[in-house]
Design a protein around this motif. Structure first.
Motif, PDB file in Angstrom:
ATOM      1  N   LEU A 127       0.692  -1.193   0.177  1.00 16.31           N
ATOM      2  CA  LEU A 127       0.024  -0.095  -0.081  1.00 16.31           C
ATOM      3  C   LEU A 127       0.904   1.362  -0.059  1.00 16.31           C
ATOM      4  O   LEU A 127       0.423   2.145  -0.623  1.00 16.31           O
ATOM      5  CB  LEU A 127      -0.986  -0.066   1.286  1.00 16.31           C
ATOM      6  CG  LEU A 127      -2.095   1.196   1.298  1.00 16.31           C
ATOM      7  CD1 LEU A 127      -2.773   0.879  -0.063  1.00 16.31           C
ATOM      8  CD2 LEU A 127      -2.863   1.066   2.427  1.00 16.31           C
ATOM      9  N   GLU A 128       2.015   1.224   0.629  1.00 12.20           N
ATOM     10  CA  GLU A 128       2.912   2.382   0.626  1.00 12.20           C
ATOM     11  C   GLU A 128       3.480   2.568  -0.744  1.00 12.20           C
ATOM     12  O   GLU A 128       3.456   3.798  -1.210  1.00 12.20           O
ATOM     13  CB  GLU A 128       4.065   2.135   1.324  1.00 12.20           C
ATOM     14  CG  GLU A 128       3.840   2.187   3.161  1.00 12.20           C
ATOM     15  CD  GLU A 128       4.904   1.877   3.794  1.00 12.20           C
ATOM     16  OE1 GLU A 128       4.908   1.976   4.973  1.00 12.20           O
ATOM     17  OE2 GLU A 128       5.917   1.029   3.428  1.00 12.20           O
ATOM     18  N   ARG A 129       3.684   1.600  -1.518  1.00 13.31           N
ATOM     19  CA  ARG A 129       4.180   1.817  -2.984  1.00 13.31           C
ATOM     20  C   ARG A 129       2.958   2.265  -3.644  1.00 13.31           C
ATOM     21  O   ARG A 129       3.050   3.084  -4.622  1.00 13.31           O
ATOM     22  CB  ARG A 129       4.780   0.686  -3.489  1.00 13.31           C
ATOM     23  CG  ARG A 129       6.116   0.013  -3.017  1.00 13.31           C
ATOM     24  CD  ARG A 129       6.527  -1.070  -3.406  1.00 13.31           C
ATOM     25  NE  ARG A 129       5.997  -2.225  -3.250  1.00 13.31           N
ATOM     26  CZ  ARG A 129       5.756  -3.450  -3.973  1.00 13.31           C
ATOM     27  NH1 ARG A 129       6.878  -3.474  -4.647  1.00 13.31           N
ATOM     28  NH2 ARG A 129       5.344  -4.340  -3.500  1.00 13.31           N
ATOM     29  N   ALA A 130       1.674   1.753  -3.576  1.00 11.28           N
ATOM     30  CA  ALA A 130       0.675   1.951  -4.433  1.00 11.28           C
ATOM     31  C   ALA A 130       0.250   3.602  -4.158  1.00 11.28           C
ATOM     32  O   ALA A 130      -0.247   4.204  -4.897  1.00 11.28           O
ATOM     33  CB  ALA A 130      -0.450   1.014  -4.162  1.00 11.28           C
ATOM     34  N   ARG A 131       0.421   3.877  -2.899  1.00 11.38           N
ATOM     35  CA  ARG A 131      -0.102   5.122  -2.273  1.00 11.38           C
ATOM     36  C   ARG A 131       0.564   6.449  -3.275  1.00 11.38           C
ATOM     37  O   ARG A 131      -0.066   7.522  -3.294  1.00 11.38           O
ATOM     38  CB  ARG A 131      -0.095   5.511  -0.774  1.00 11.38           C
ATOM     39  CG  ARG A 131      -0.394   6.740  -0.255  1.00 11.38           C
ATOM     40  CD  ARG A 131      -1.896   6.738  -0.276  1.00 11.38           C
ATOM     41  NE  ARG A 131      -2.087   8.171   0.091  1.00 11.38           N
ATOM     42  CZ  ARG A 131      -2.642   9.152  -0.852  1.00 11.38           C
ATOM     43  NH1 ARG A 131      -2.083   8.787  -2.159  1.00 11.38           N
ATOM     44  NH2 ARG A 131      -3.012  10.227  -0.414  1.00 11.38           N
ATOM     45  N   SER A 132       1.803   5.982  -3.557  1.00  8.60           N
ATOM     46  CA  SER A 132       2.665   7.170  -4.140  1.00  8.60           C
ATOM     47  C   SER A 132       2.216   7.237  -5.655  1.00  8.60           C
ATOM     48  O   SER A 132       2.631   8.047  -6.304  1.00  8.60           O
ATOM     49  CB  SER A 132       4.025   6.632  -4.054  1.00  8.60           C
ATOM     50  OG  SER A 132       4.299   5.454  -4.916  1.00  8.60           O
ATOM     51  N   ARG A 133       1.314   6.189  -6.177  1.00  5.05           N
ATOM     52  CA  ARG A 133       0.792   6.380  -7.495  1.00  5.05           C
ATOM     53  C   ARG A 133      -0.673   6.593  -7.740  1.00  5.05           C
ATOM     54  O   ARG A 133      -1.123   7.244  -8.654  1.00  5.05           O
ATOM     55  CB  ARG A 133       0.935   5.024  -8.167  1.00  5.05           C
ATOM     56  CG  ARG A 133       2.652   4.723  -8.508  1.00  5.05           C
ATOM     57  CD  ARG A 133       2.731   3.409  -9.241  1.00  5.05           C
ATOM     58  NE  ARG A 133       2.242   3.898 -10.531  1.00  5.05           N
ATOM     59  CZ  ARG A 133       2.057   2.836 -11.642  1.00  5.05           C
ATOM     60  NH1 ARG A 133       2.776   1.489 -11.269  1.00  5.05           N
ATOM     61  NH2 ARG A 133       1.547   2.868 -12.886  1.00  5.05           N
ATOM     62  N   TYR A 134      -1.380   6.480  -6.530  1.00  6.45           N
ATOM     63  CA  TYR A 134      -2.788   6.608  -6.855  1.00  6.45           C
ATOM     64  C   TYR A 134      -3.387   7.442  -5.625  1.00  6.45           C
ATOM     65  O   TYR A 134      -3.060   7.074  -4.379  1.00  6.45           O
ATOM     66  CB  TYR A 134      -3.461   5.173  -6.710  1.00  6.45           C
ATOM     67  CG  TYR A 134      -3.213   3.994  -7.762  1.00  6.45           C
ATOM     68  CD1 TYR A 134      -3.892   4.322  -9.096  1.00  6.45           C
ATOM     69  CD2 TYR A 134      -2.181   3.129  -7.593  1.00  6.45           C
ATOM     70  CE1 TYR A 134      -3.558   3.627 -10.295  1.00  6.45           C
ATOM     71  CE2 TYR A 134      -1.880   2.499  -8.699  1.00  6.45           C
ATOM     72  CZ  TYR A 134      -2.504   2.683  -9.981  1.00  6.45           C
ATOM     73  OH  TYR A 134      -2.148   1.789 -11.000  1.00  6.45           O
ATOM     74  N   PRO A 135      -4.493   8.113  -5.863  1.00  5.51           N
ATOM     75  CA  PRO A 135      -5.560   8.162  -4.746  1.00  5.51           C
ATOM     76  C   PRO A 135      -5.901   7.329  -3.947  1.00  5.51           C
ATOM     77  O   PRO A 135      -6.253   6.342  -4.544  1.00  5.51           O
ATOM     78  CB  PRO A 135      -6.572   9.291  -5.239  1.00  5.51           C
ATOM     79  CG  PRO A 135      -6.121   9.645  -6.861  1.00  5.51           C
ATOM     80  CD  PRO A 135      -5.043   8.631  -7.219  1.00  5.51           C
ATOM     81  N   LEU A 136      -6.358   7.556  -2.682  1.00 10.17           N
ATOM     82  CA  LEU A 136      -6.687   6.417  -1.854  1.00 10.17           C
ATOM     83  C   LEU A 136      -7.711   6.755  -1.095  1.00 10.17           C
ATOM     84  O   LEU A 136      -7.966   8.049  -0.373  1.00 10.17           O
ATOM     85  CB  LEU A 136      -5.492   6.138  -1.021  1.00 10.17           C
ATOM     86  CG  LEU A 136      -5.609   5.053   0.119  1.00 10.17           C
ATOM     87  CD1 LEU A 136      -5.614   3.650  -0.677  1.00 10.17           C
ATOM     88  CD2 LEU A 136      -4.395   4.988   1.152  1.00 10.17           C
ATOM     89  N   SER A 137      -8.557   5.852  -0.816  1.00  6.50           N
ATOM     90  CA  SER A 137      -9.556   6.026   0.227  1.00  6.50           C
ATOM     91  C   SER A 137      -9.527   4.699   1.344  1.00  6.50           C
ATOM     92  O   SER A 137      -8.829   3.818   0.883  1.00  6.50           O
ATOM     93  CB  SER A 137     -11.061   6.051  -0.153  1.00  6.50           C
ATOM     94  OG  SER A 137     -11.464   4.823  -0.517  1.00  6.50           O
ATOM     95  N   LEU A 138      -9.493   5.028   2.490  1.00  2.71           N
ATOM     96  CA  LEU A 138      -9.638   3.844   3.405  1.00  2.71           C
ATOM     97  C   LEU A 138     -10.908   3.419   4.053  1.00  2.71           C
ATOM     98  O   LEU A 138     -11.909   4.384   4.546  1.00  2.71           O
ATOM     99  CB  LEU A 138      -8.796   4.161   4.850  1.00  2.71           C
ATOM    100  CG  LEU A 138      -7.174   4.220   4.612  1.00  2.71           C
ATOM    101  CD1 LEU A 138      -6.447   4.409   5.846  1.00  2.71           C
ATOM    102  CD2 LEU A 138      -6.758   2.752   4.185  1.00  2.71           C
ATOM    103  N   HIS A 139     -11.177   2.156   3.814  1.00  2.00           N
ATOM    104  CA  HIS A 139     -12.831   1.812   4.205  1.00  2.00           C
ATOM    105  C   HIS A 139     -12.751   0.826   5.274  1.00  2.00           C
ATOM    106  O   HIS A 139     -12.101  -0.260   5.298  1.00  2.00           O
ATOM    107  CB  HIS A 139     -13.228   1.110   3.184  1.00  2.00           C
ATOM    108  CG  HIS A 139     -14.581   0.643   3.074  1.00  2.00           C
ATOM    109  ND1 HIS A 139     -15.714   1.420   3.496  1.00  2.00           N
ATOM    110  CD2 HIS A 139     -15.369  -0.385   2.617  1.00  2.00           C
ATOM    111  CE1 HIS A 139     -16.770   0.721   3.378  1.00  2.00           C
ATOM    112  NE2 HIS A 139     -16.589  -0.357   2.852  1.00  2.00           N
ATOM    113  N   GLY A 140     -13.218   1.270   6.551  1.00  2.00           N
ATOM    114  CA  GLY A 140     -13.180   0.438   7.688  1.00  2.00           C
ATOM    115  C   GLY A 140     -14.448  -0.654   7.874  1.00  2.00           C
ATOM    116  O   GLY A 140     -15.425  -0.622   7.466  1.00  2.00           O
ATOM    117  N   VAL A 141     -14.002  -1.705   8.430  1.00  2.00           N
ATOM    118  CA  VAL A 141     -15.113  -2.855   8.369  1.00  2.00           C
ATOM    119  C   VAL A 141     -15.091  -3.511   9.625  1.00  2.00           C
ATOM    120  O   VAL A 141     -16.244  -4.461  10.172  1.00  2.00           O
ATOM    121  CB  VAL A 141     -14.585  -4.304   7.261  1.00  2.00           C
ATOM    122  CG1 VAL A 141     -14.762  -3.539   6.065  1.00  2.00           C
ATOM    123  CG2 VAL A 141     -13.382  -4.725   7.761  1.00  2.00           C
TER     124      VAL A 141
END
Lengths: 275, 267
Positions: free
Chosen positions: A43-57
């Protein structure tokens, strides 16, 4: 505006090398609670390329028992670490008398539950220092004590907490089939300004007791009925950031991206019609 | 909007009734009346089965993911029975599925006491160490050359800071051999459980879990180093010689398990 996809472990590598980029990613908050591990690194690597949302369950906001502070602190740490554009939870409960069911359990649609959930949402928003979205559930039972419709319930929580809404179109479709939810009344009750994200997912049909139910299993493509309902939702609320969820029997990344493209086409038509 | 009918206690009572219904195989009539009202008891009683099934499957799947070798050794059916019994005494305590298996090794030790299968609990301890190791932070390792910046007379007073993912597990049974023989799809080669004790180290290096088997003196020495003792104090407390220390240091630095070398703080 373009659609995003849920980031699943099966795609950690592929998401960094695909030529056909999704617009944004959503990740389940609880998968990133720990200091290390391949999921966190991915996720650290993906975060550098994409906007992100966090979804809690797993927070179980509507539980009558106190919020699990350890869990909430982990959510805060994940939000600080990954700096998502959106943070969402569910309009549900999940634990009682010290036992967690690790599921999204339905609340009765009562005035008391509105007050309780709104207070919990405010508590979380104060703790995180930001607005959260709450998602409408798929449910398989209704309670005798419910006094409000689902739409009225959610609208009241929004009004009293200042949260936003994550509108899961598949959940609404499932509830209409299983519980007789009046979709027109449901969407009509929701405050347009609060809807900041949409979820689309697949469901399964399963016989439970004497009835066939739709089960919100996120294990298949979005069905035609949900696509049609999504188009109706876009006409009502305008273009809203939309996410394709697929958690079980996860297909190749290309399949998810094709689903996102189908959502993109509808978002484009919606935007063009509004222009 | 109607006047509120419920009190705060009603929401708690409803959730407690729902919880009891999901937890049990059959629903209590009074709970169903509270939840569904008299008109919908039958339908509610059937459809709550979706939640009952979900809660069980989430629990079982989390346990299976943490203990794949234990499950393979006992078979899927018996593992499912173990999971049911374990859940009765250790229901999920957190919203994060990671923790569901935390108490399983100790519970299994109690369950297997006197059965001849005590080794299963130690195997489970090794698998929980793997789970904990994966979740731990990673730091960049330092090499053996990091010792060179210290004068020779300081070396006995040095303390090694080790990877947070490092876990030690010791057993009177050959659990490393059992774990190792079950890492492939094909049928595992048999392990003679009478071959005696094995001493294991688990660590995450380059995002992969590595499970090492050490000789007992090396393992004993590493345990003291993990406790924060200086090289000299650890050797003395572990009653090991210079050759053991040299061998262990070479291995630990070589595997990337040392992240910092510092001089011991005077007592």
């Amino acid at each position: 505006m373009r659609a995003g996809i849920g980031l699943r472990s099966q795609h950690h590598e592929a998401i960094l090398s695909t030529a056909s980029l999704p617009a944004w990613l959503e990740a389940h908050t609880e998968n990133y609670f720990h200091a290390g591990g391949p999921a966190v690194r991915a996720l650290e690597r993906a975060r550098s390329r994409y906007p992100l949302s966090l979804h809690g369950v797993g927070l179980g906001l509507g539980s009558a028992d106190p919020i699990d502070r350890r869990h909430l602190e982990c959510v805060r740490d994940a939000v600080r670490r990954f700096e998502p554009g959106l943070v969402s939870e569910h309009a549900c409960w999940g634990h009682v008398d010290g036992e967690h069911f690790n599921d999204l359990l339905p609340l009765p649609y009562t005035e008391e539950a509105v007050e309780h959930l709104a207070a919990r949402v405010r508590e979380v928003q104060d703790f995180l220092g930001r607005q959260i979205l709450i998602e409408n559930l798929s449910a398989y039972v209704t309670f005798a004590s419910s006094q409000l419709s689902e739409g009225e319930f959610l609208a009241a929580v929004v009004e009293r907490s200042g949260c936003g809404l994550l509108l899961d179109v598949n959940n609404a479709y499932v509830n209409a089939s299983n519980l007789g939810l009046d979709l027109d009344a449901f969407f009509g009750a929701l405050p347009r300004h609060a809807i900041r994200e949409i979820h689309l997912a697949g469901h399964a049909r399963r016989r439970v007791g004497s009835r066939e139910l739709l089960i919100d299993d996120h294990g298949s493509a979005v069905c035609d009925g949900v696509w049609a309902l999504y188009e109706d939702v876009l006409r009502r609320f305008g273009a809203v950031p939309t996410l394709i969820e697929w958690d079980n029997d996860v297909p190749p990344l290309a399949t998810l991206l094709a689903e996102a493209t189908r959502a993109d086409q509808r978002l484009e038509r919606c935007s063009a019609a509004a222009a | 909007m109607q006047r509120p009918r419920d009190s705060a206690a009603d929401l708690k009572a409803l959730q407690a009734a729902f919880g009891r219904t999901v937890r049990s195989v059959t629903a209590d009539d009074a709970d169903l009346q509270l939840l569904a009202g008299s008109d919908e008891v039958t339908r509610f009683g059937e459809q709550i089965d979706v939640y009952r099934n979900n809660a069980w499957q989430f629990f079982l799947t989390a346990l299976e993911r943490t203990y794949p070798v234990t499950q393979r050794r006992v078979g899927a059916d018996f593992f499912r029975q173990l999971a049911r019994d374990y859940r009765v005494q250790h229901p999920s305590q957190r919203g994060d599925l990671h923790w569901i298996g935390a108490a399983f090794p100790a519970w299994l030790a109690s369950r297997m006491a006197g059965t001849g299968y005590e080794w299963l609990a130690d195997l489970a301890r090794l698998e929980w160490a793997c789970e904990a190791s994966v979740a731990a932070a990673r730091h960049d390792p330092v090499g053996l050359e990091s010792l060179r910046r210290f004068d020779a007379d300081v070396l006995p007073h040095l303390v090694l800071m080790l990877q947070p993912s490092l876990q030690l597990v010791a057993s009177p049974y050959p659990i490393w051999s059992v774990w190792q023989s079950n890492q492939h799809e094909e049928a595992p080669s048999p392990v003679d459980l009478d071959t005696g004790a094995e001493h294991c180290v688990v660590a995450c290096v380059a995002e992969r879990v590595a499970v090492y088997r050490l000789d007992e003196p090396d393992h004993r020495l590493l345990r003291h180093l993990c406790a924060g003792m200086s090289l000299a104090a650890a050797s003395e407390n572990a009653a090991t010689d210079a050759a053991t220390l040299g061998r262990l240091l070479g291995w630990a630095f070589g595997e990337g398990l040392v992240v910092q070398v510092v001089r011991a703080t005077p007592a």
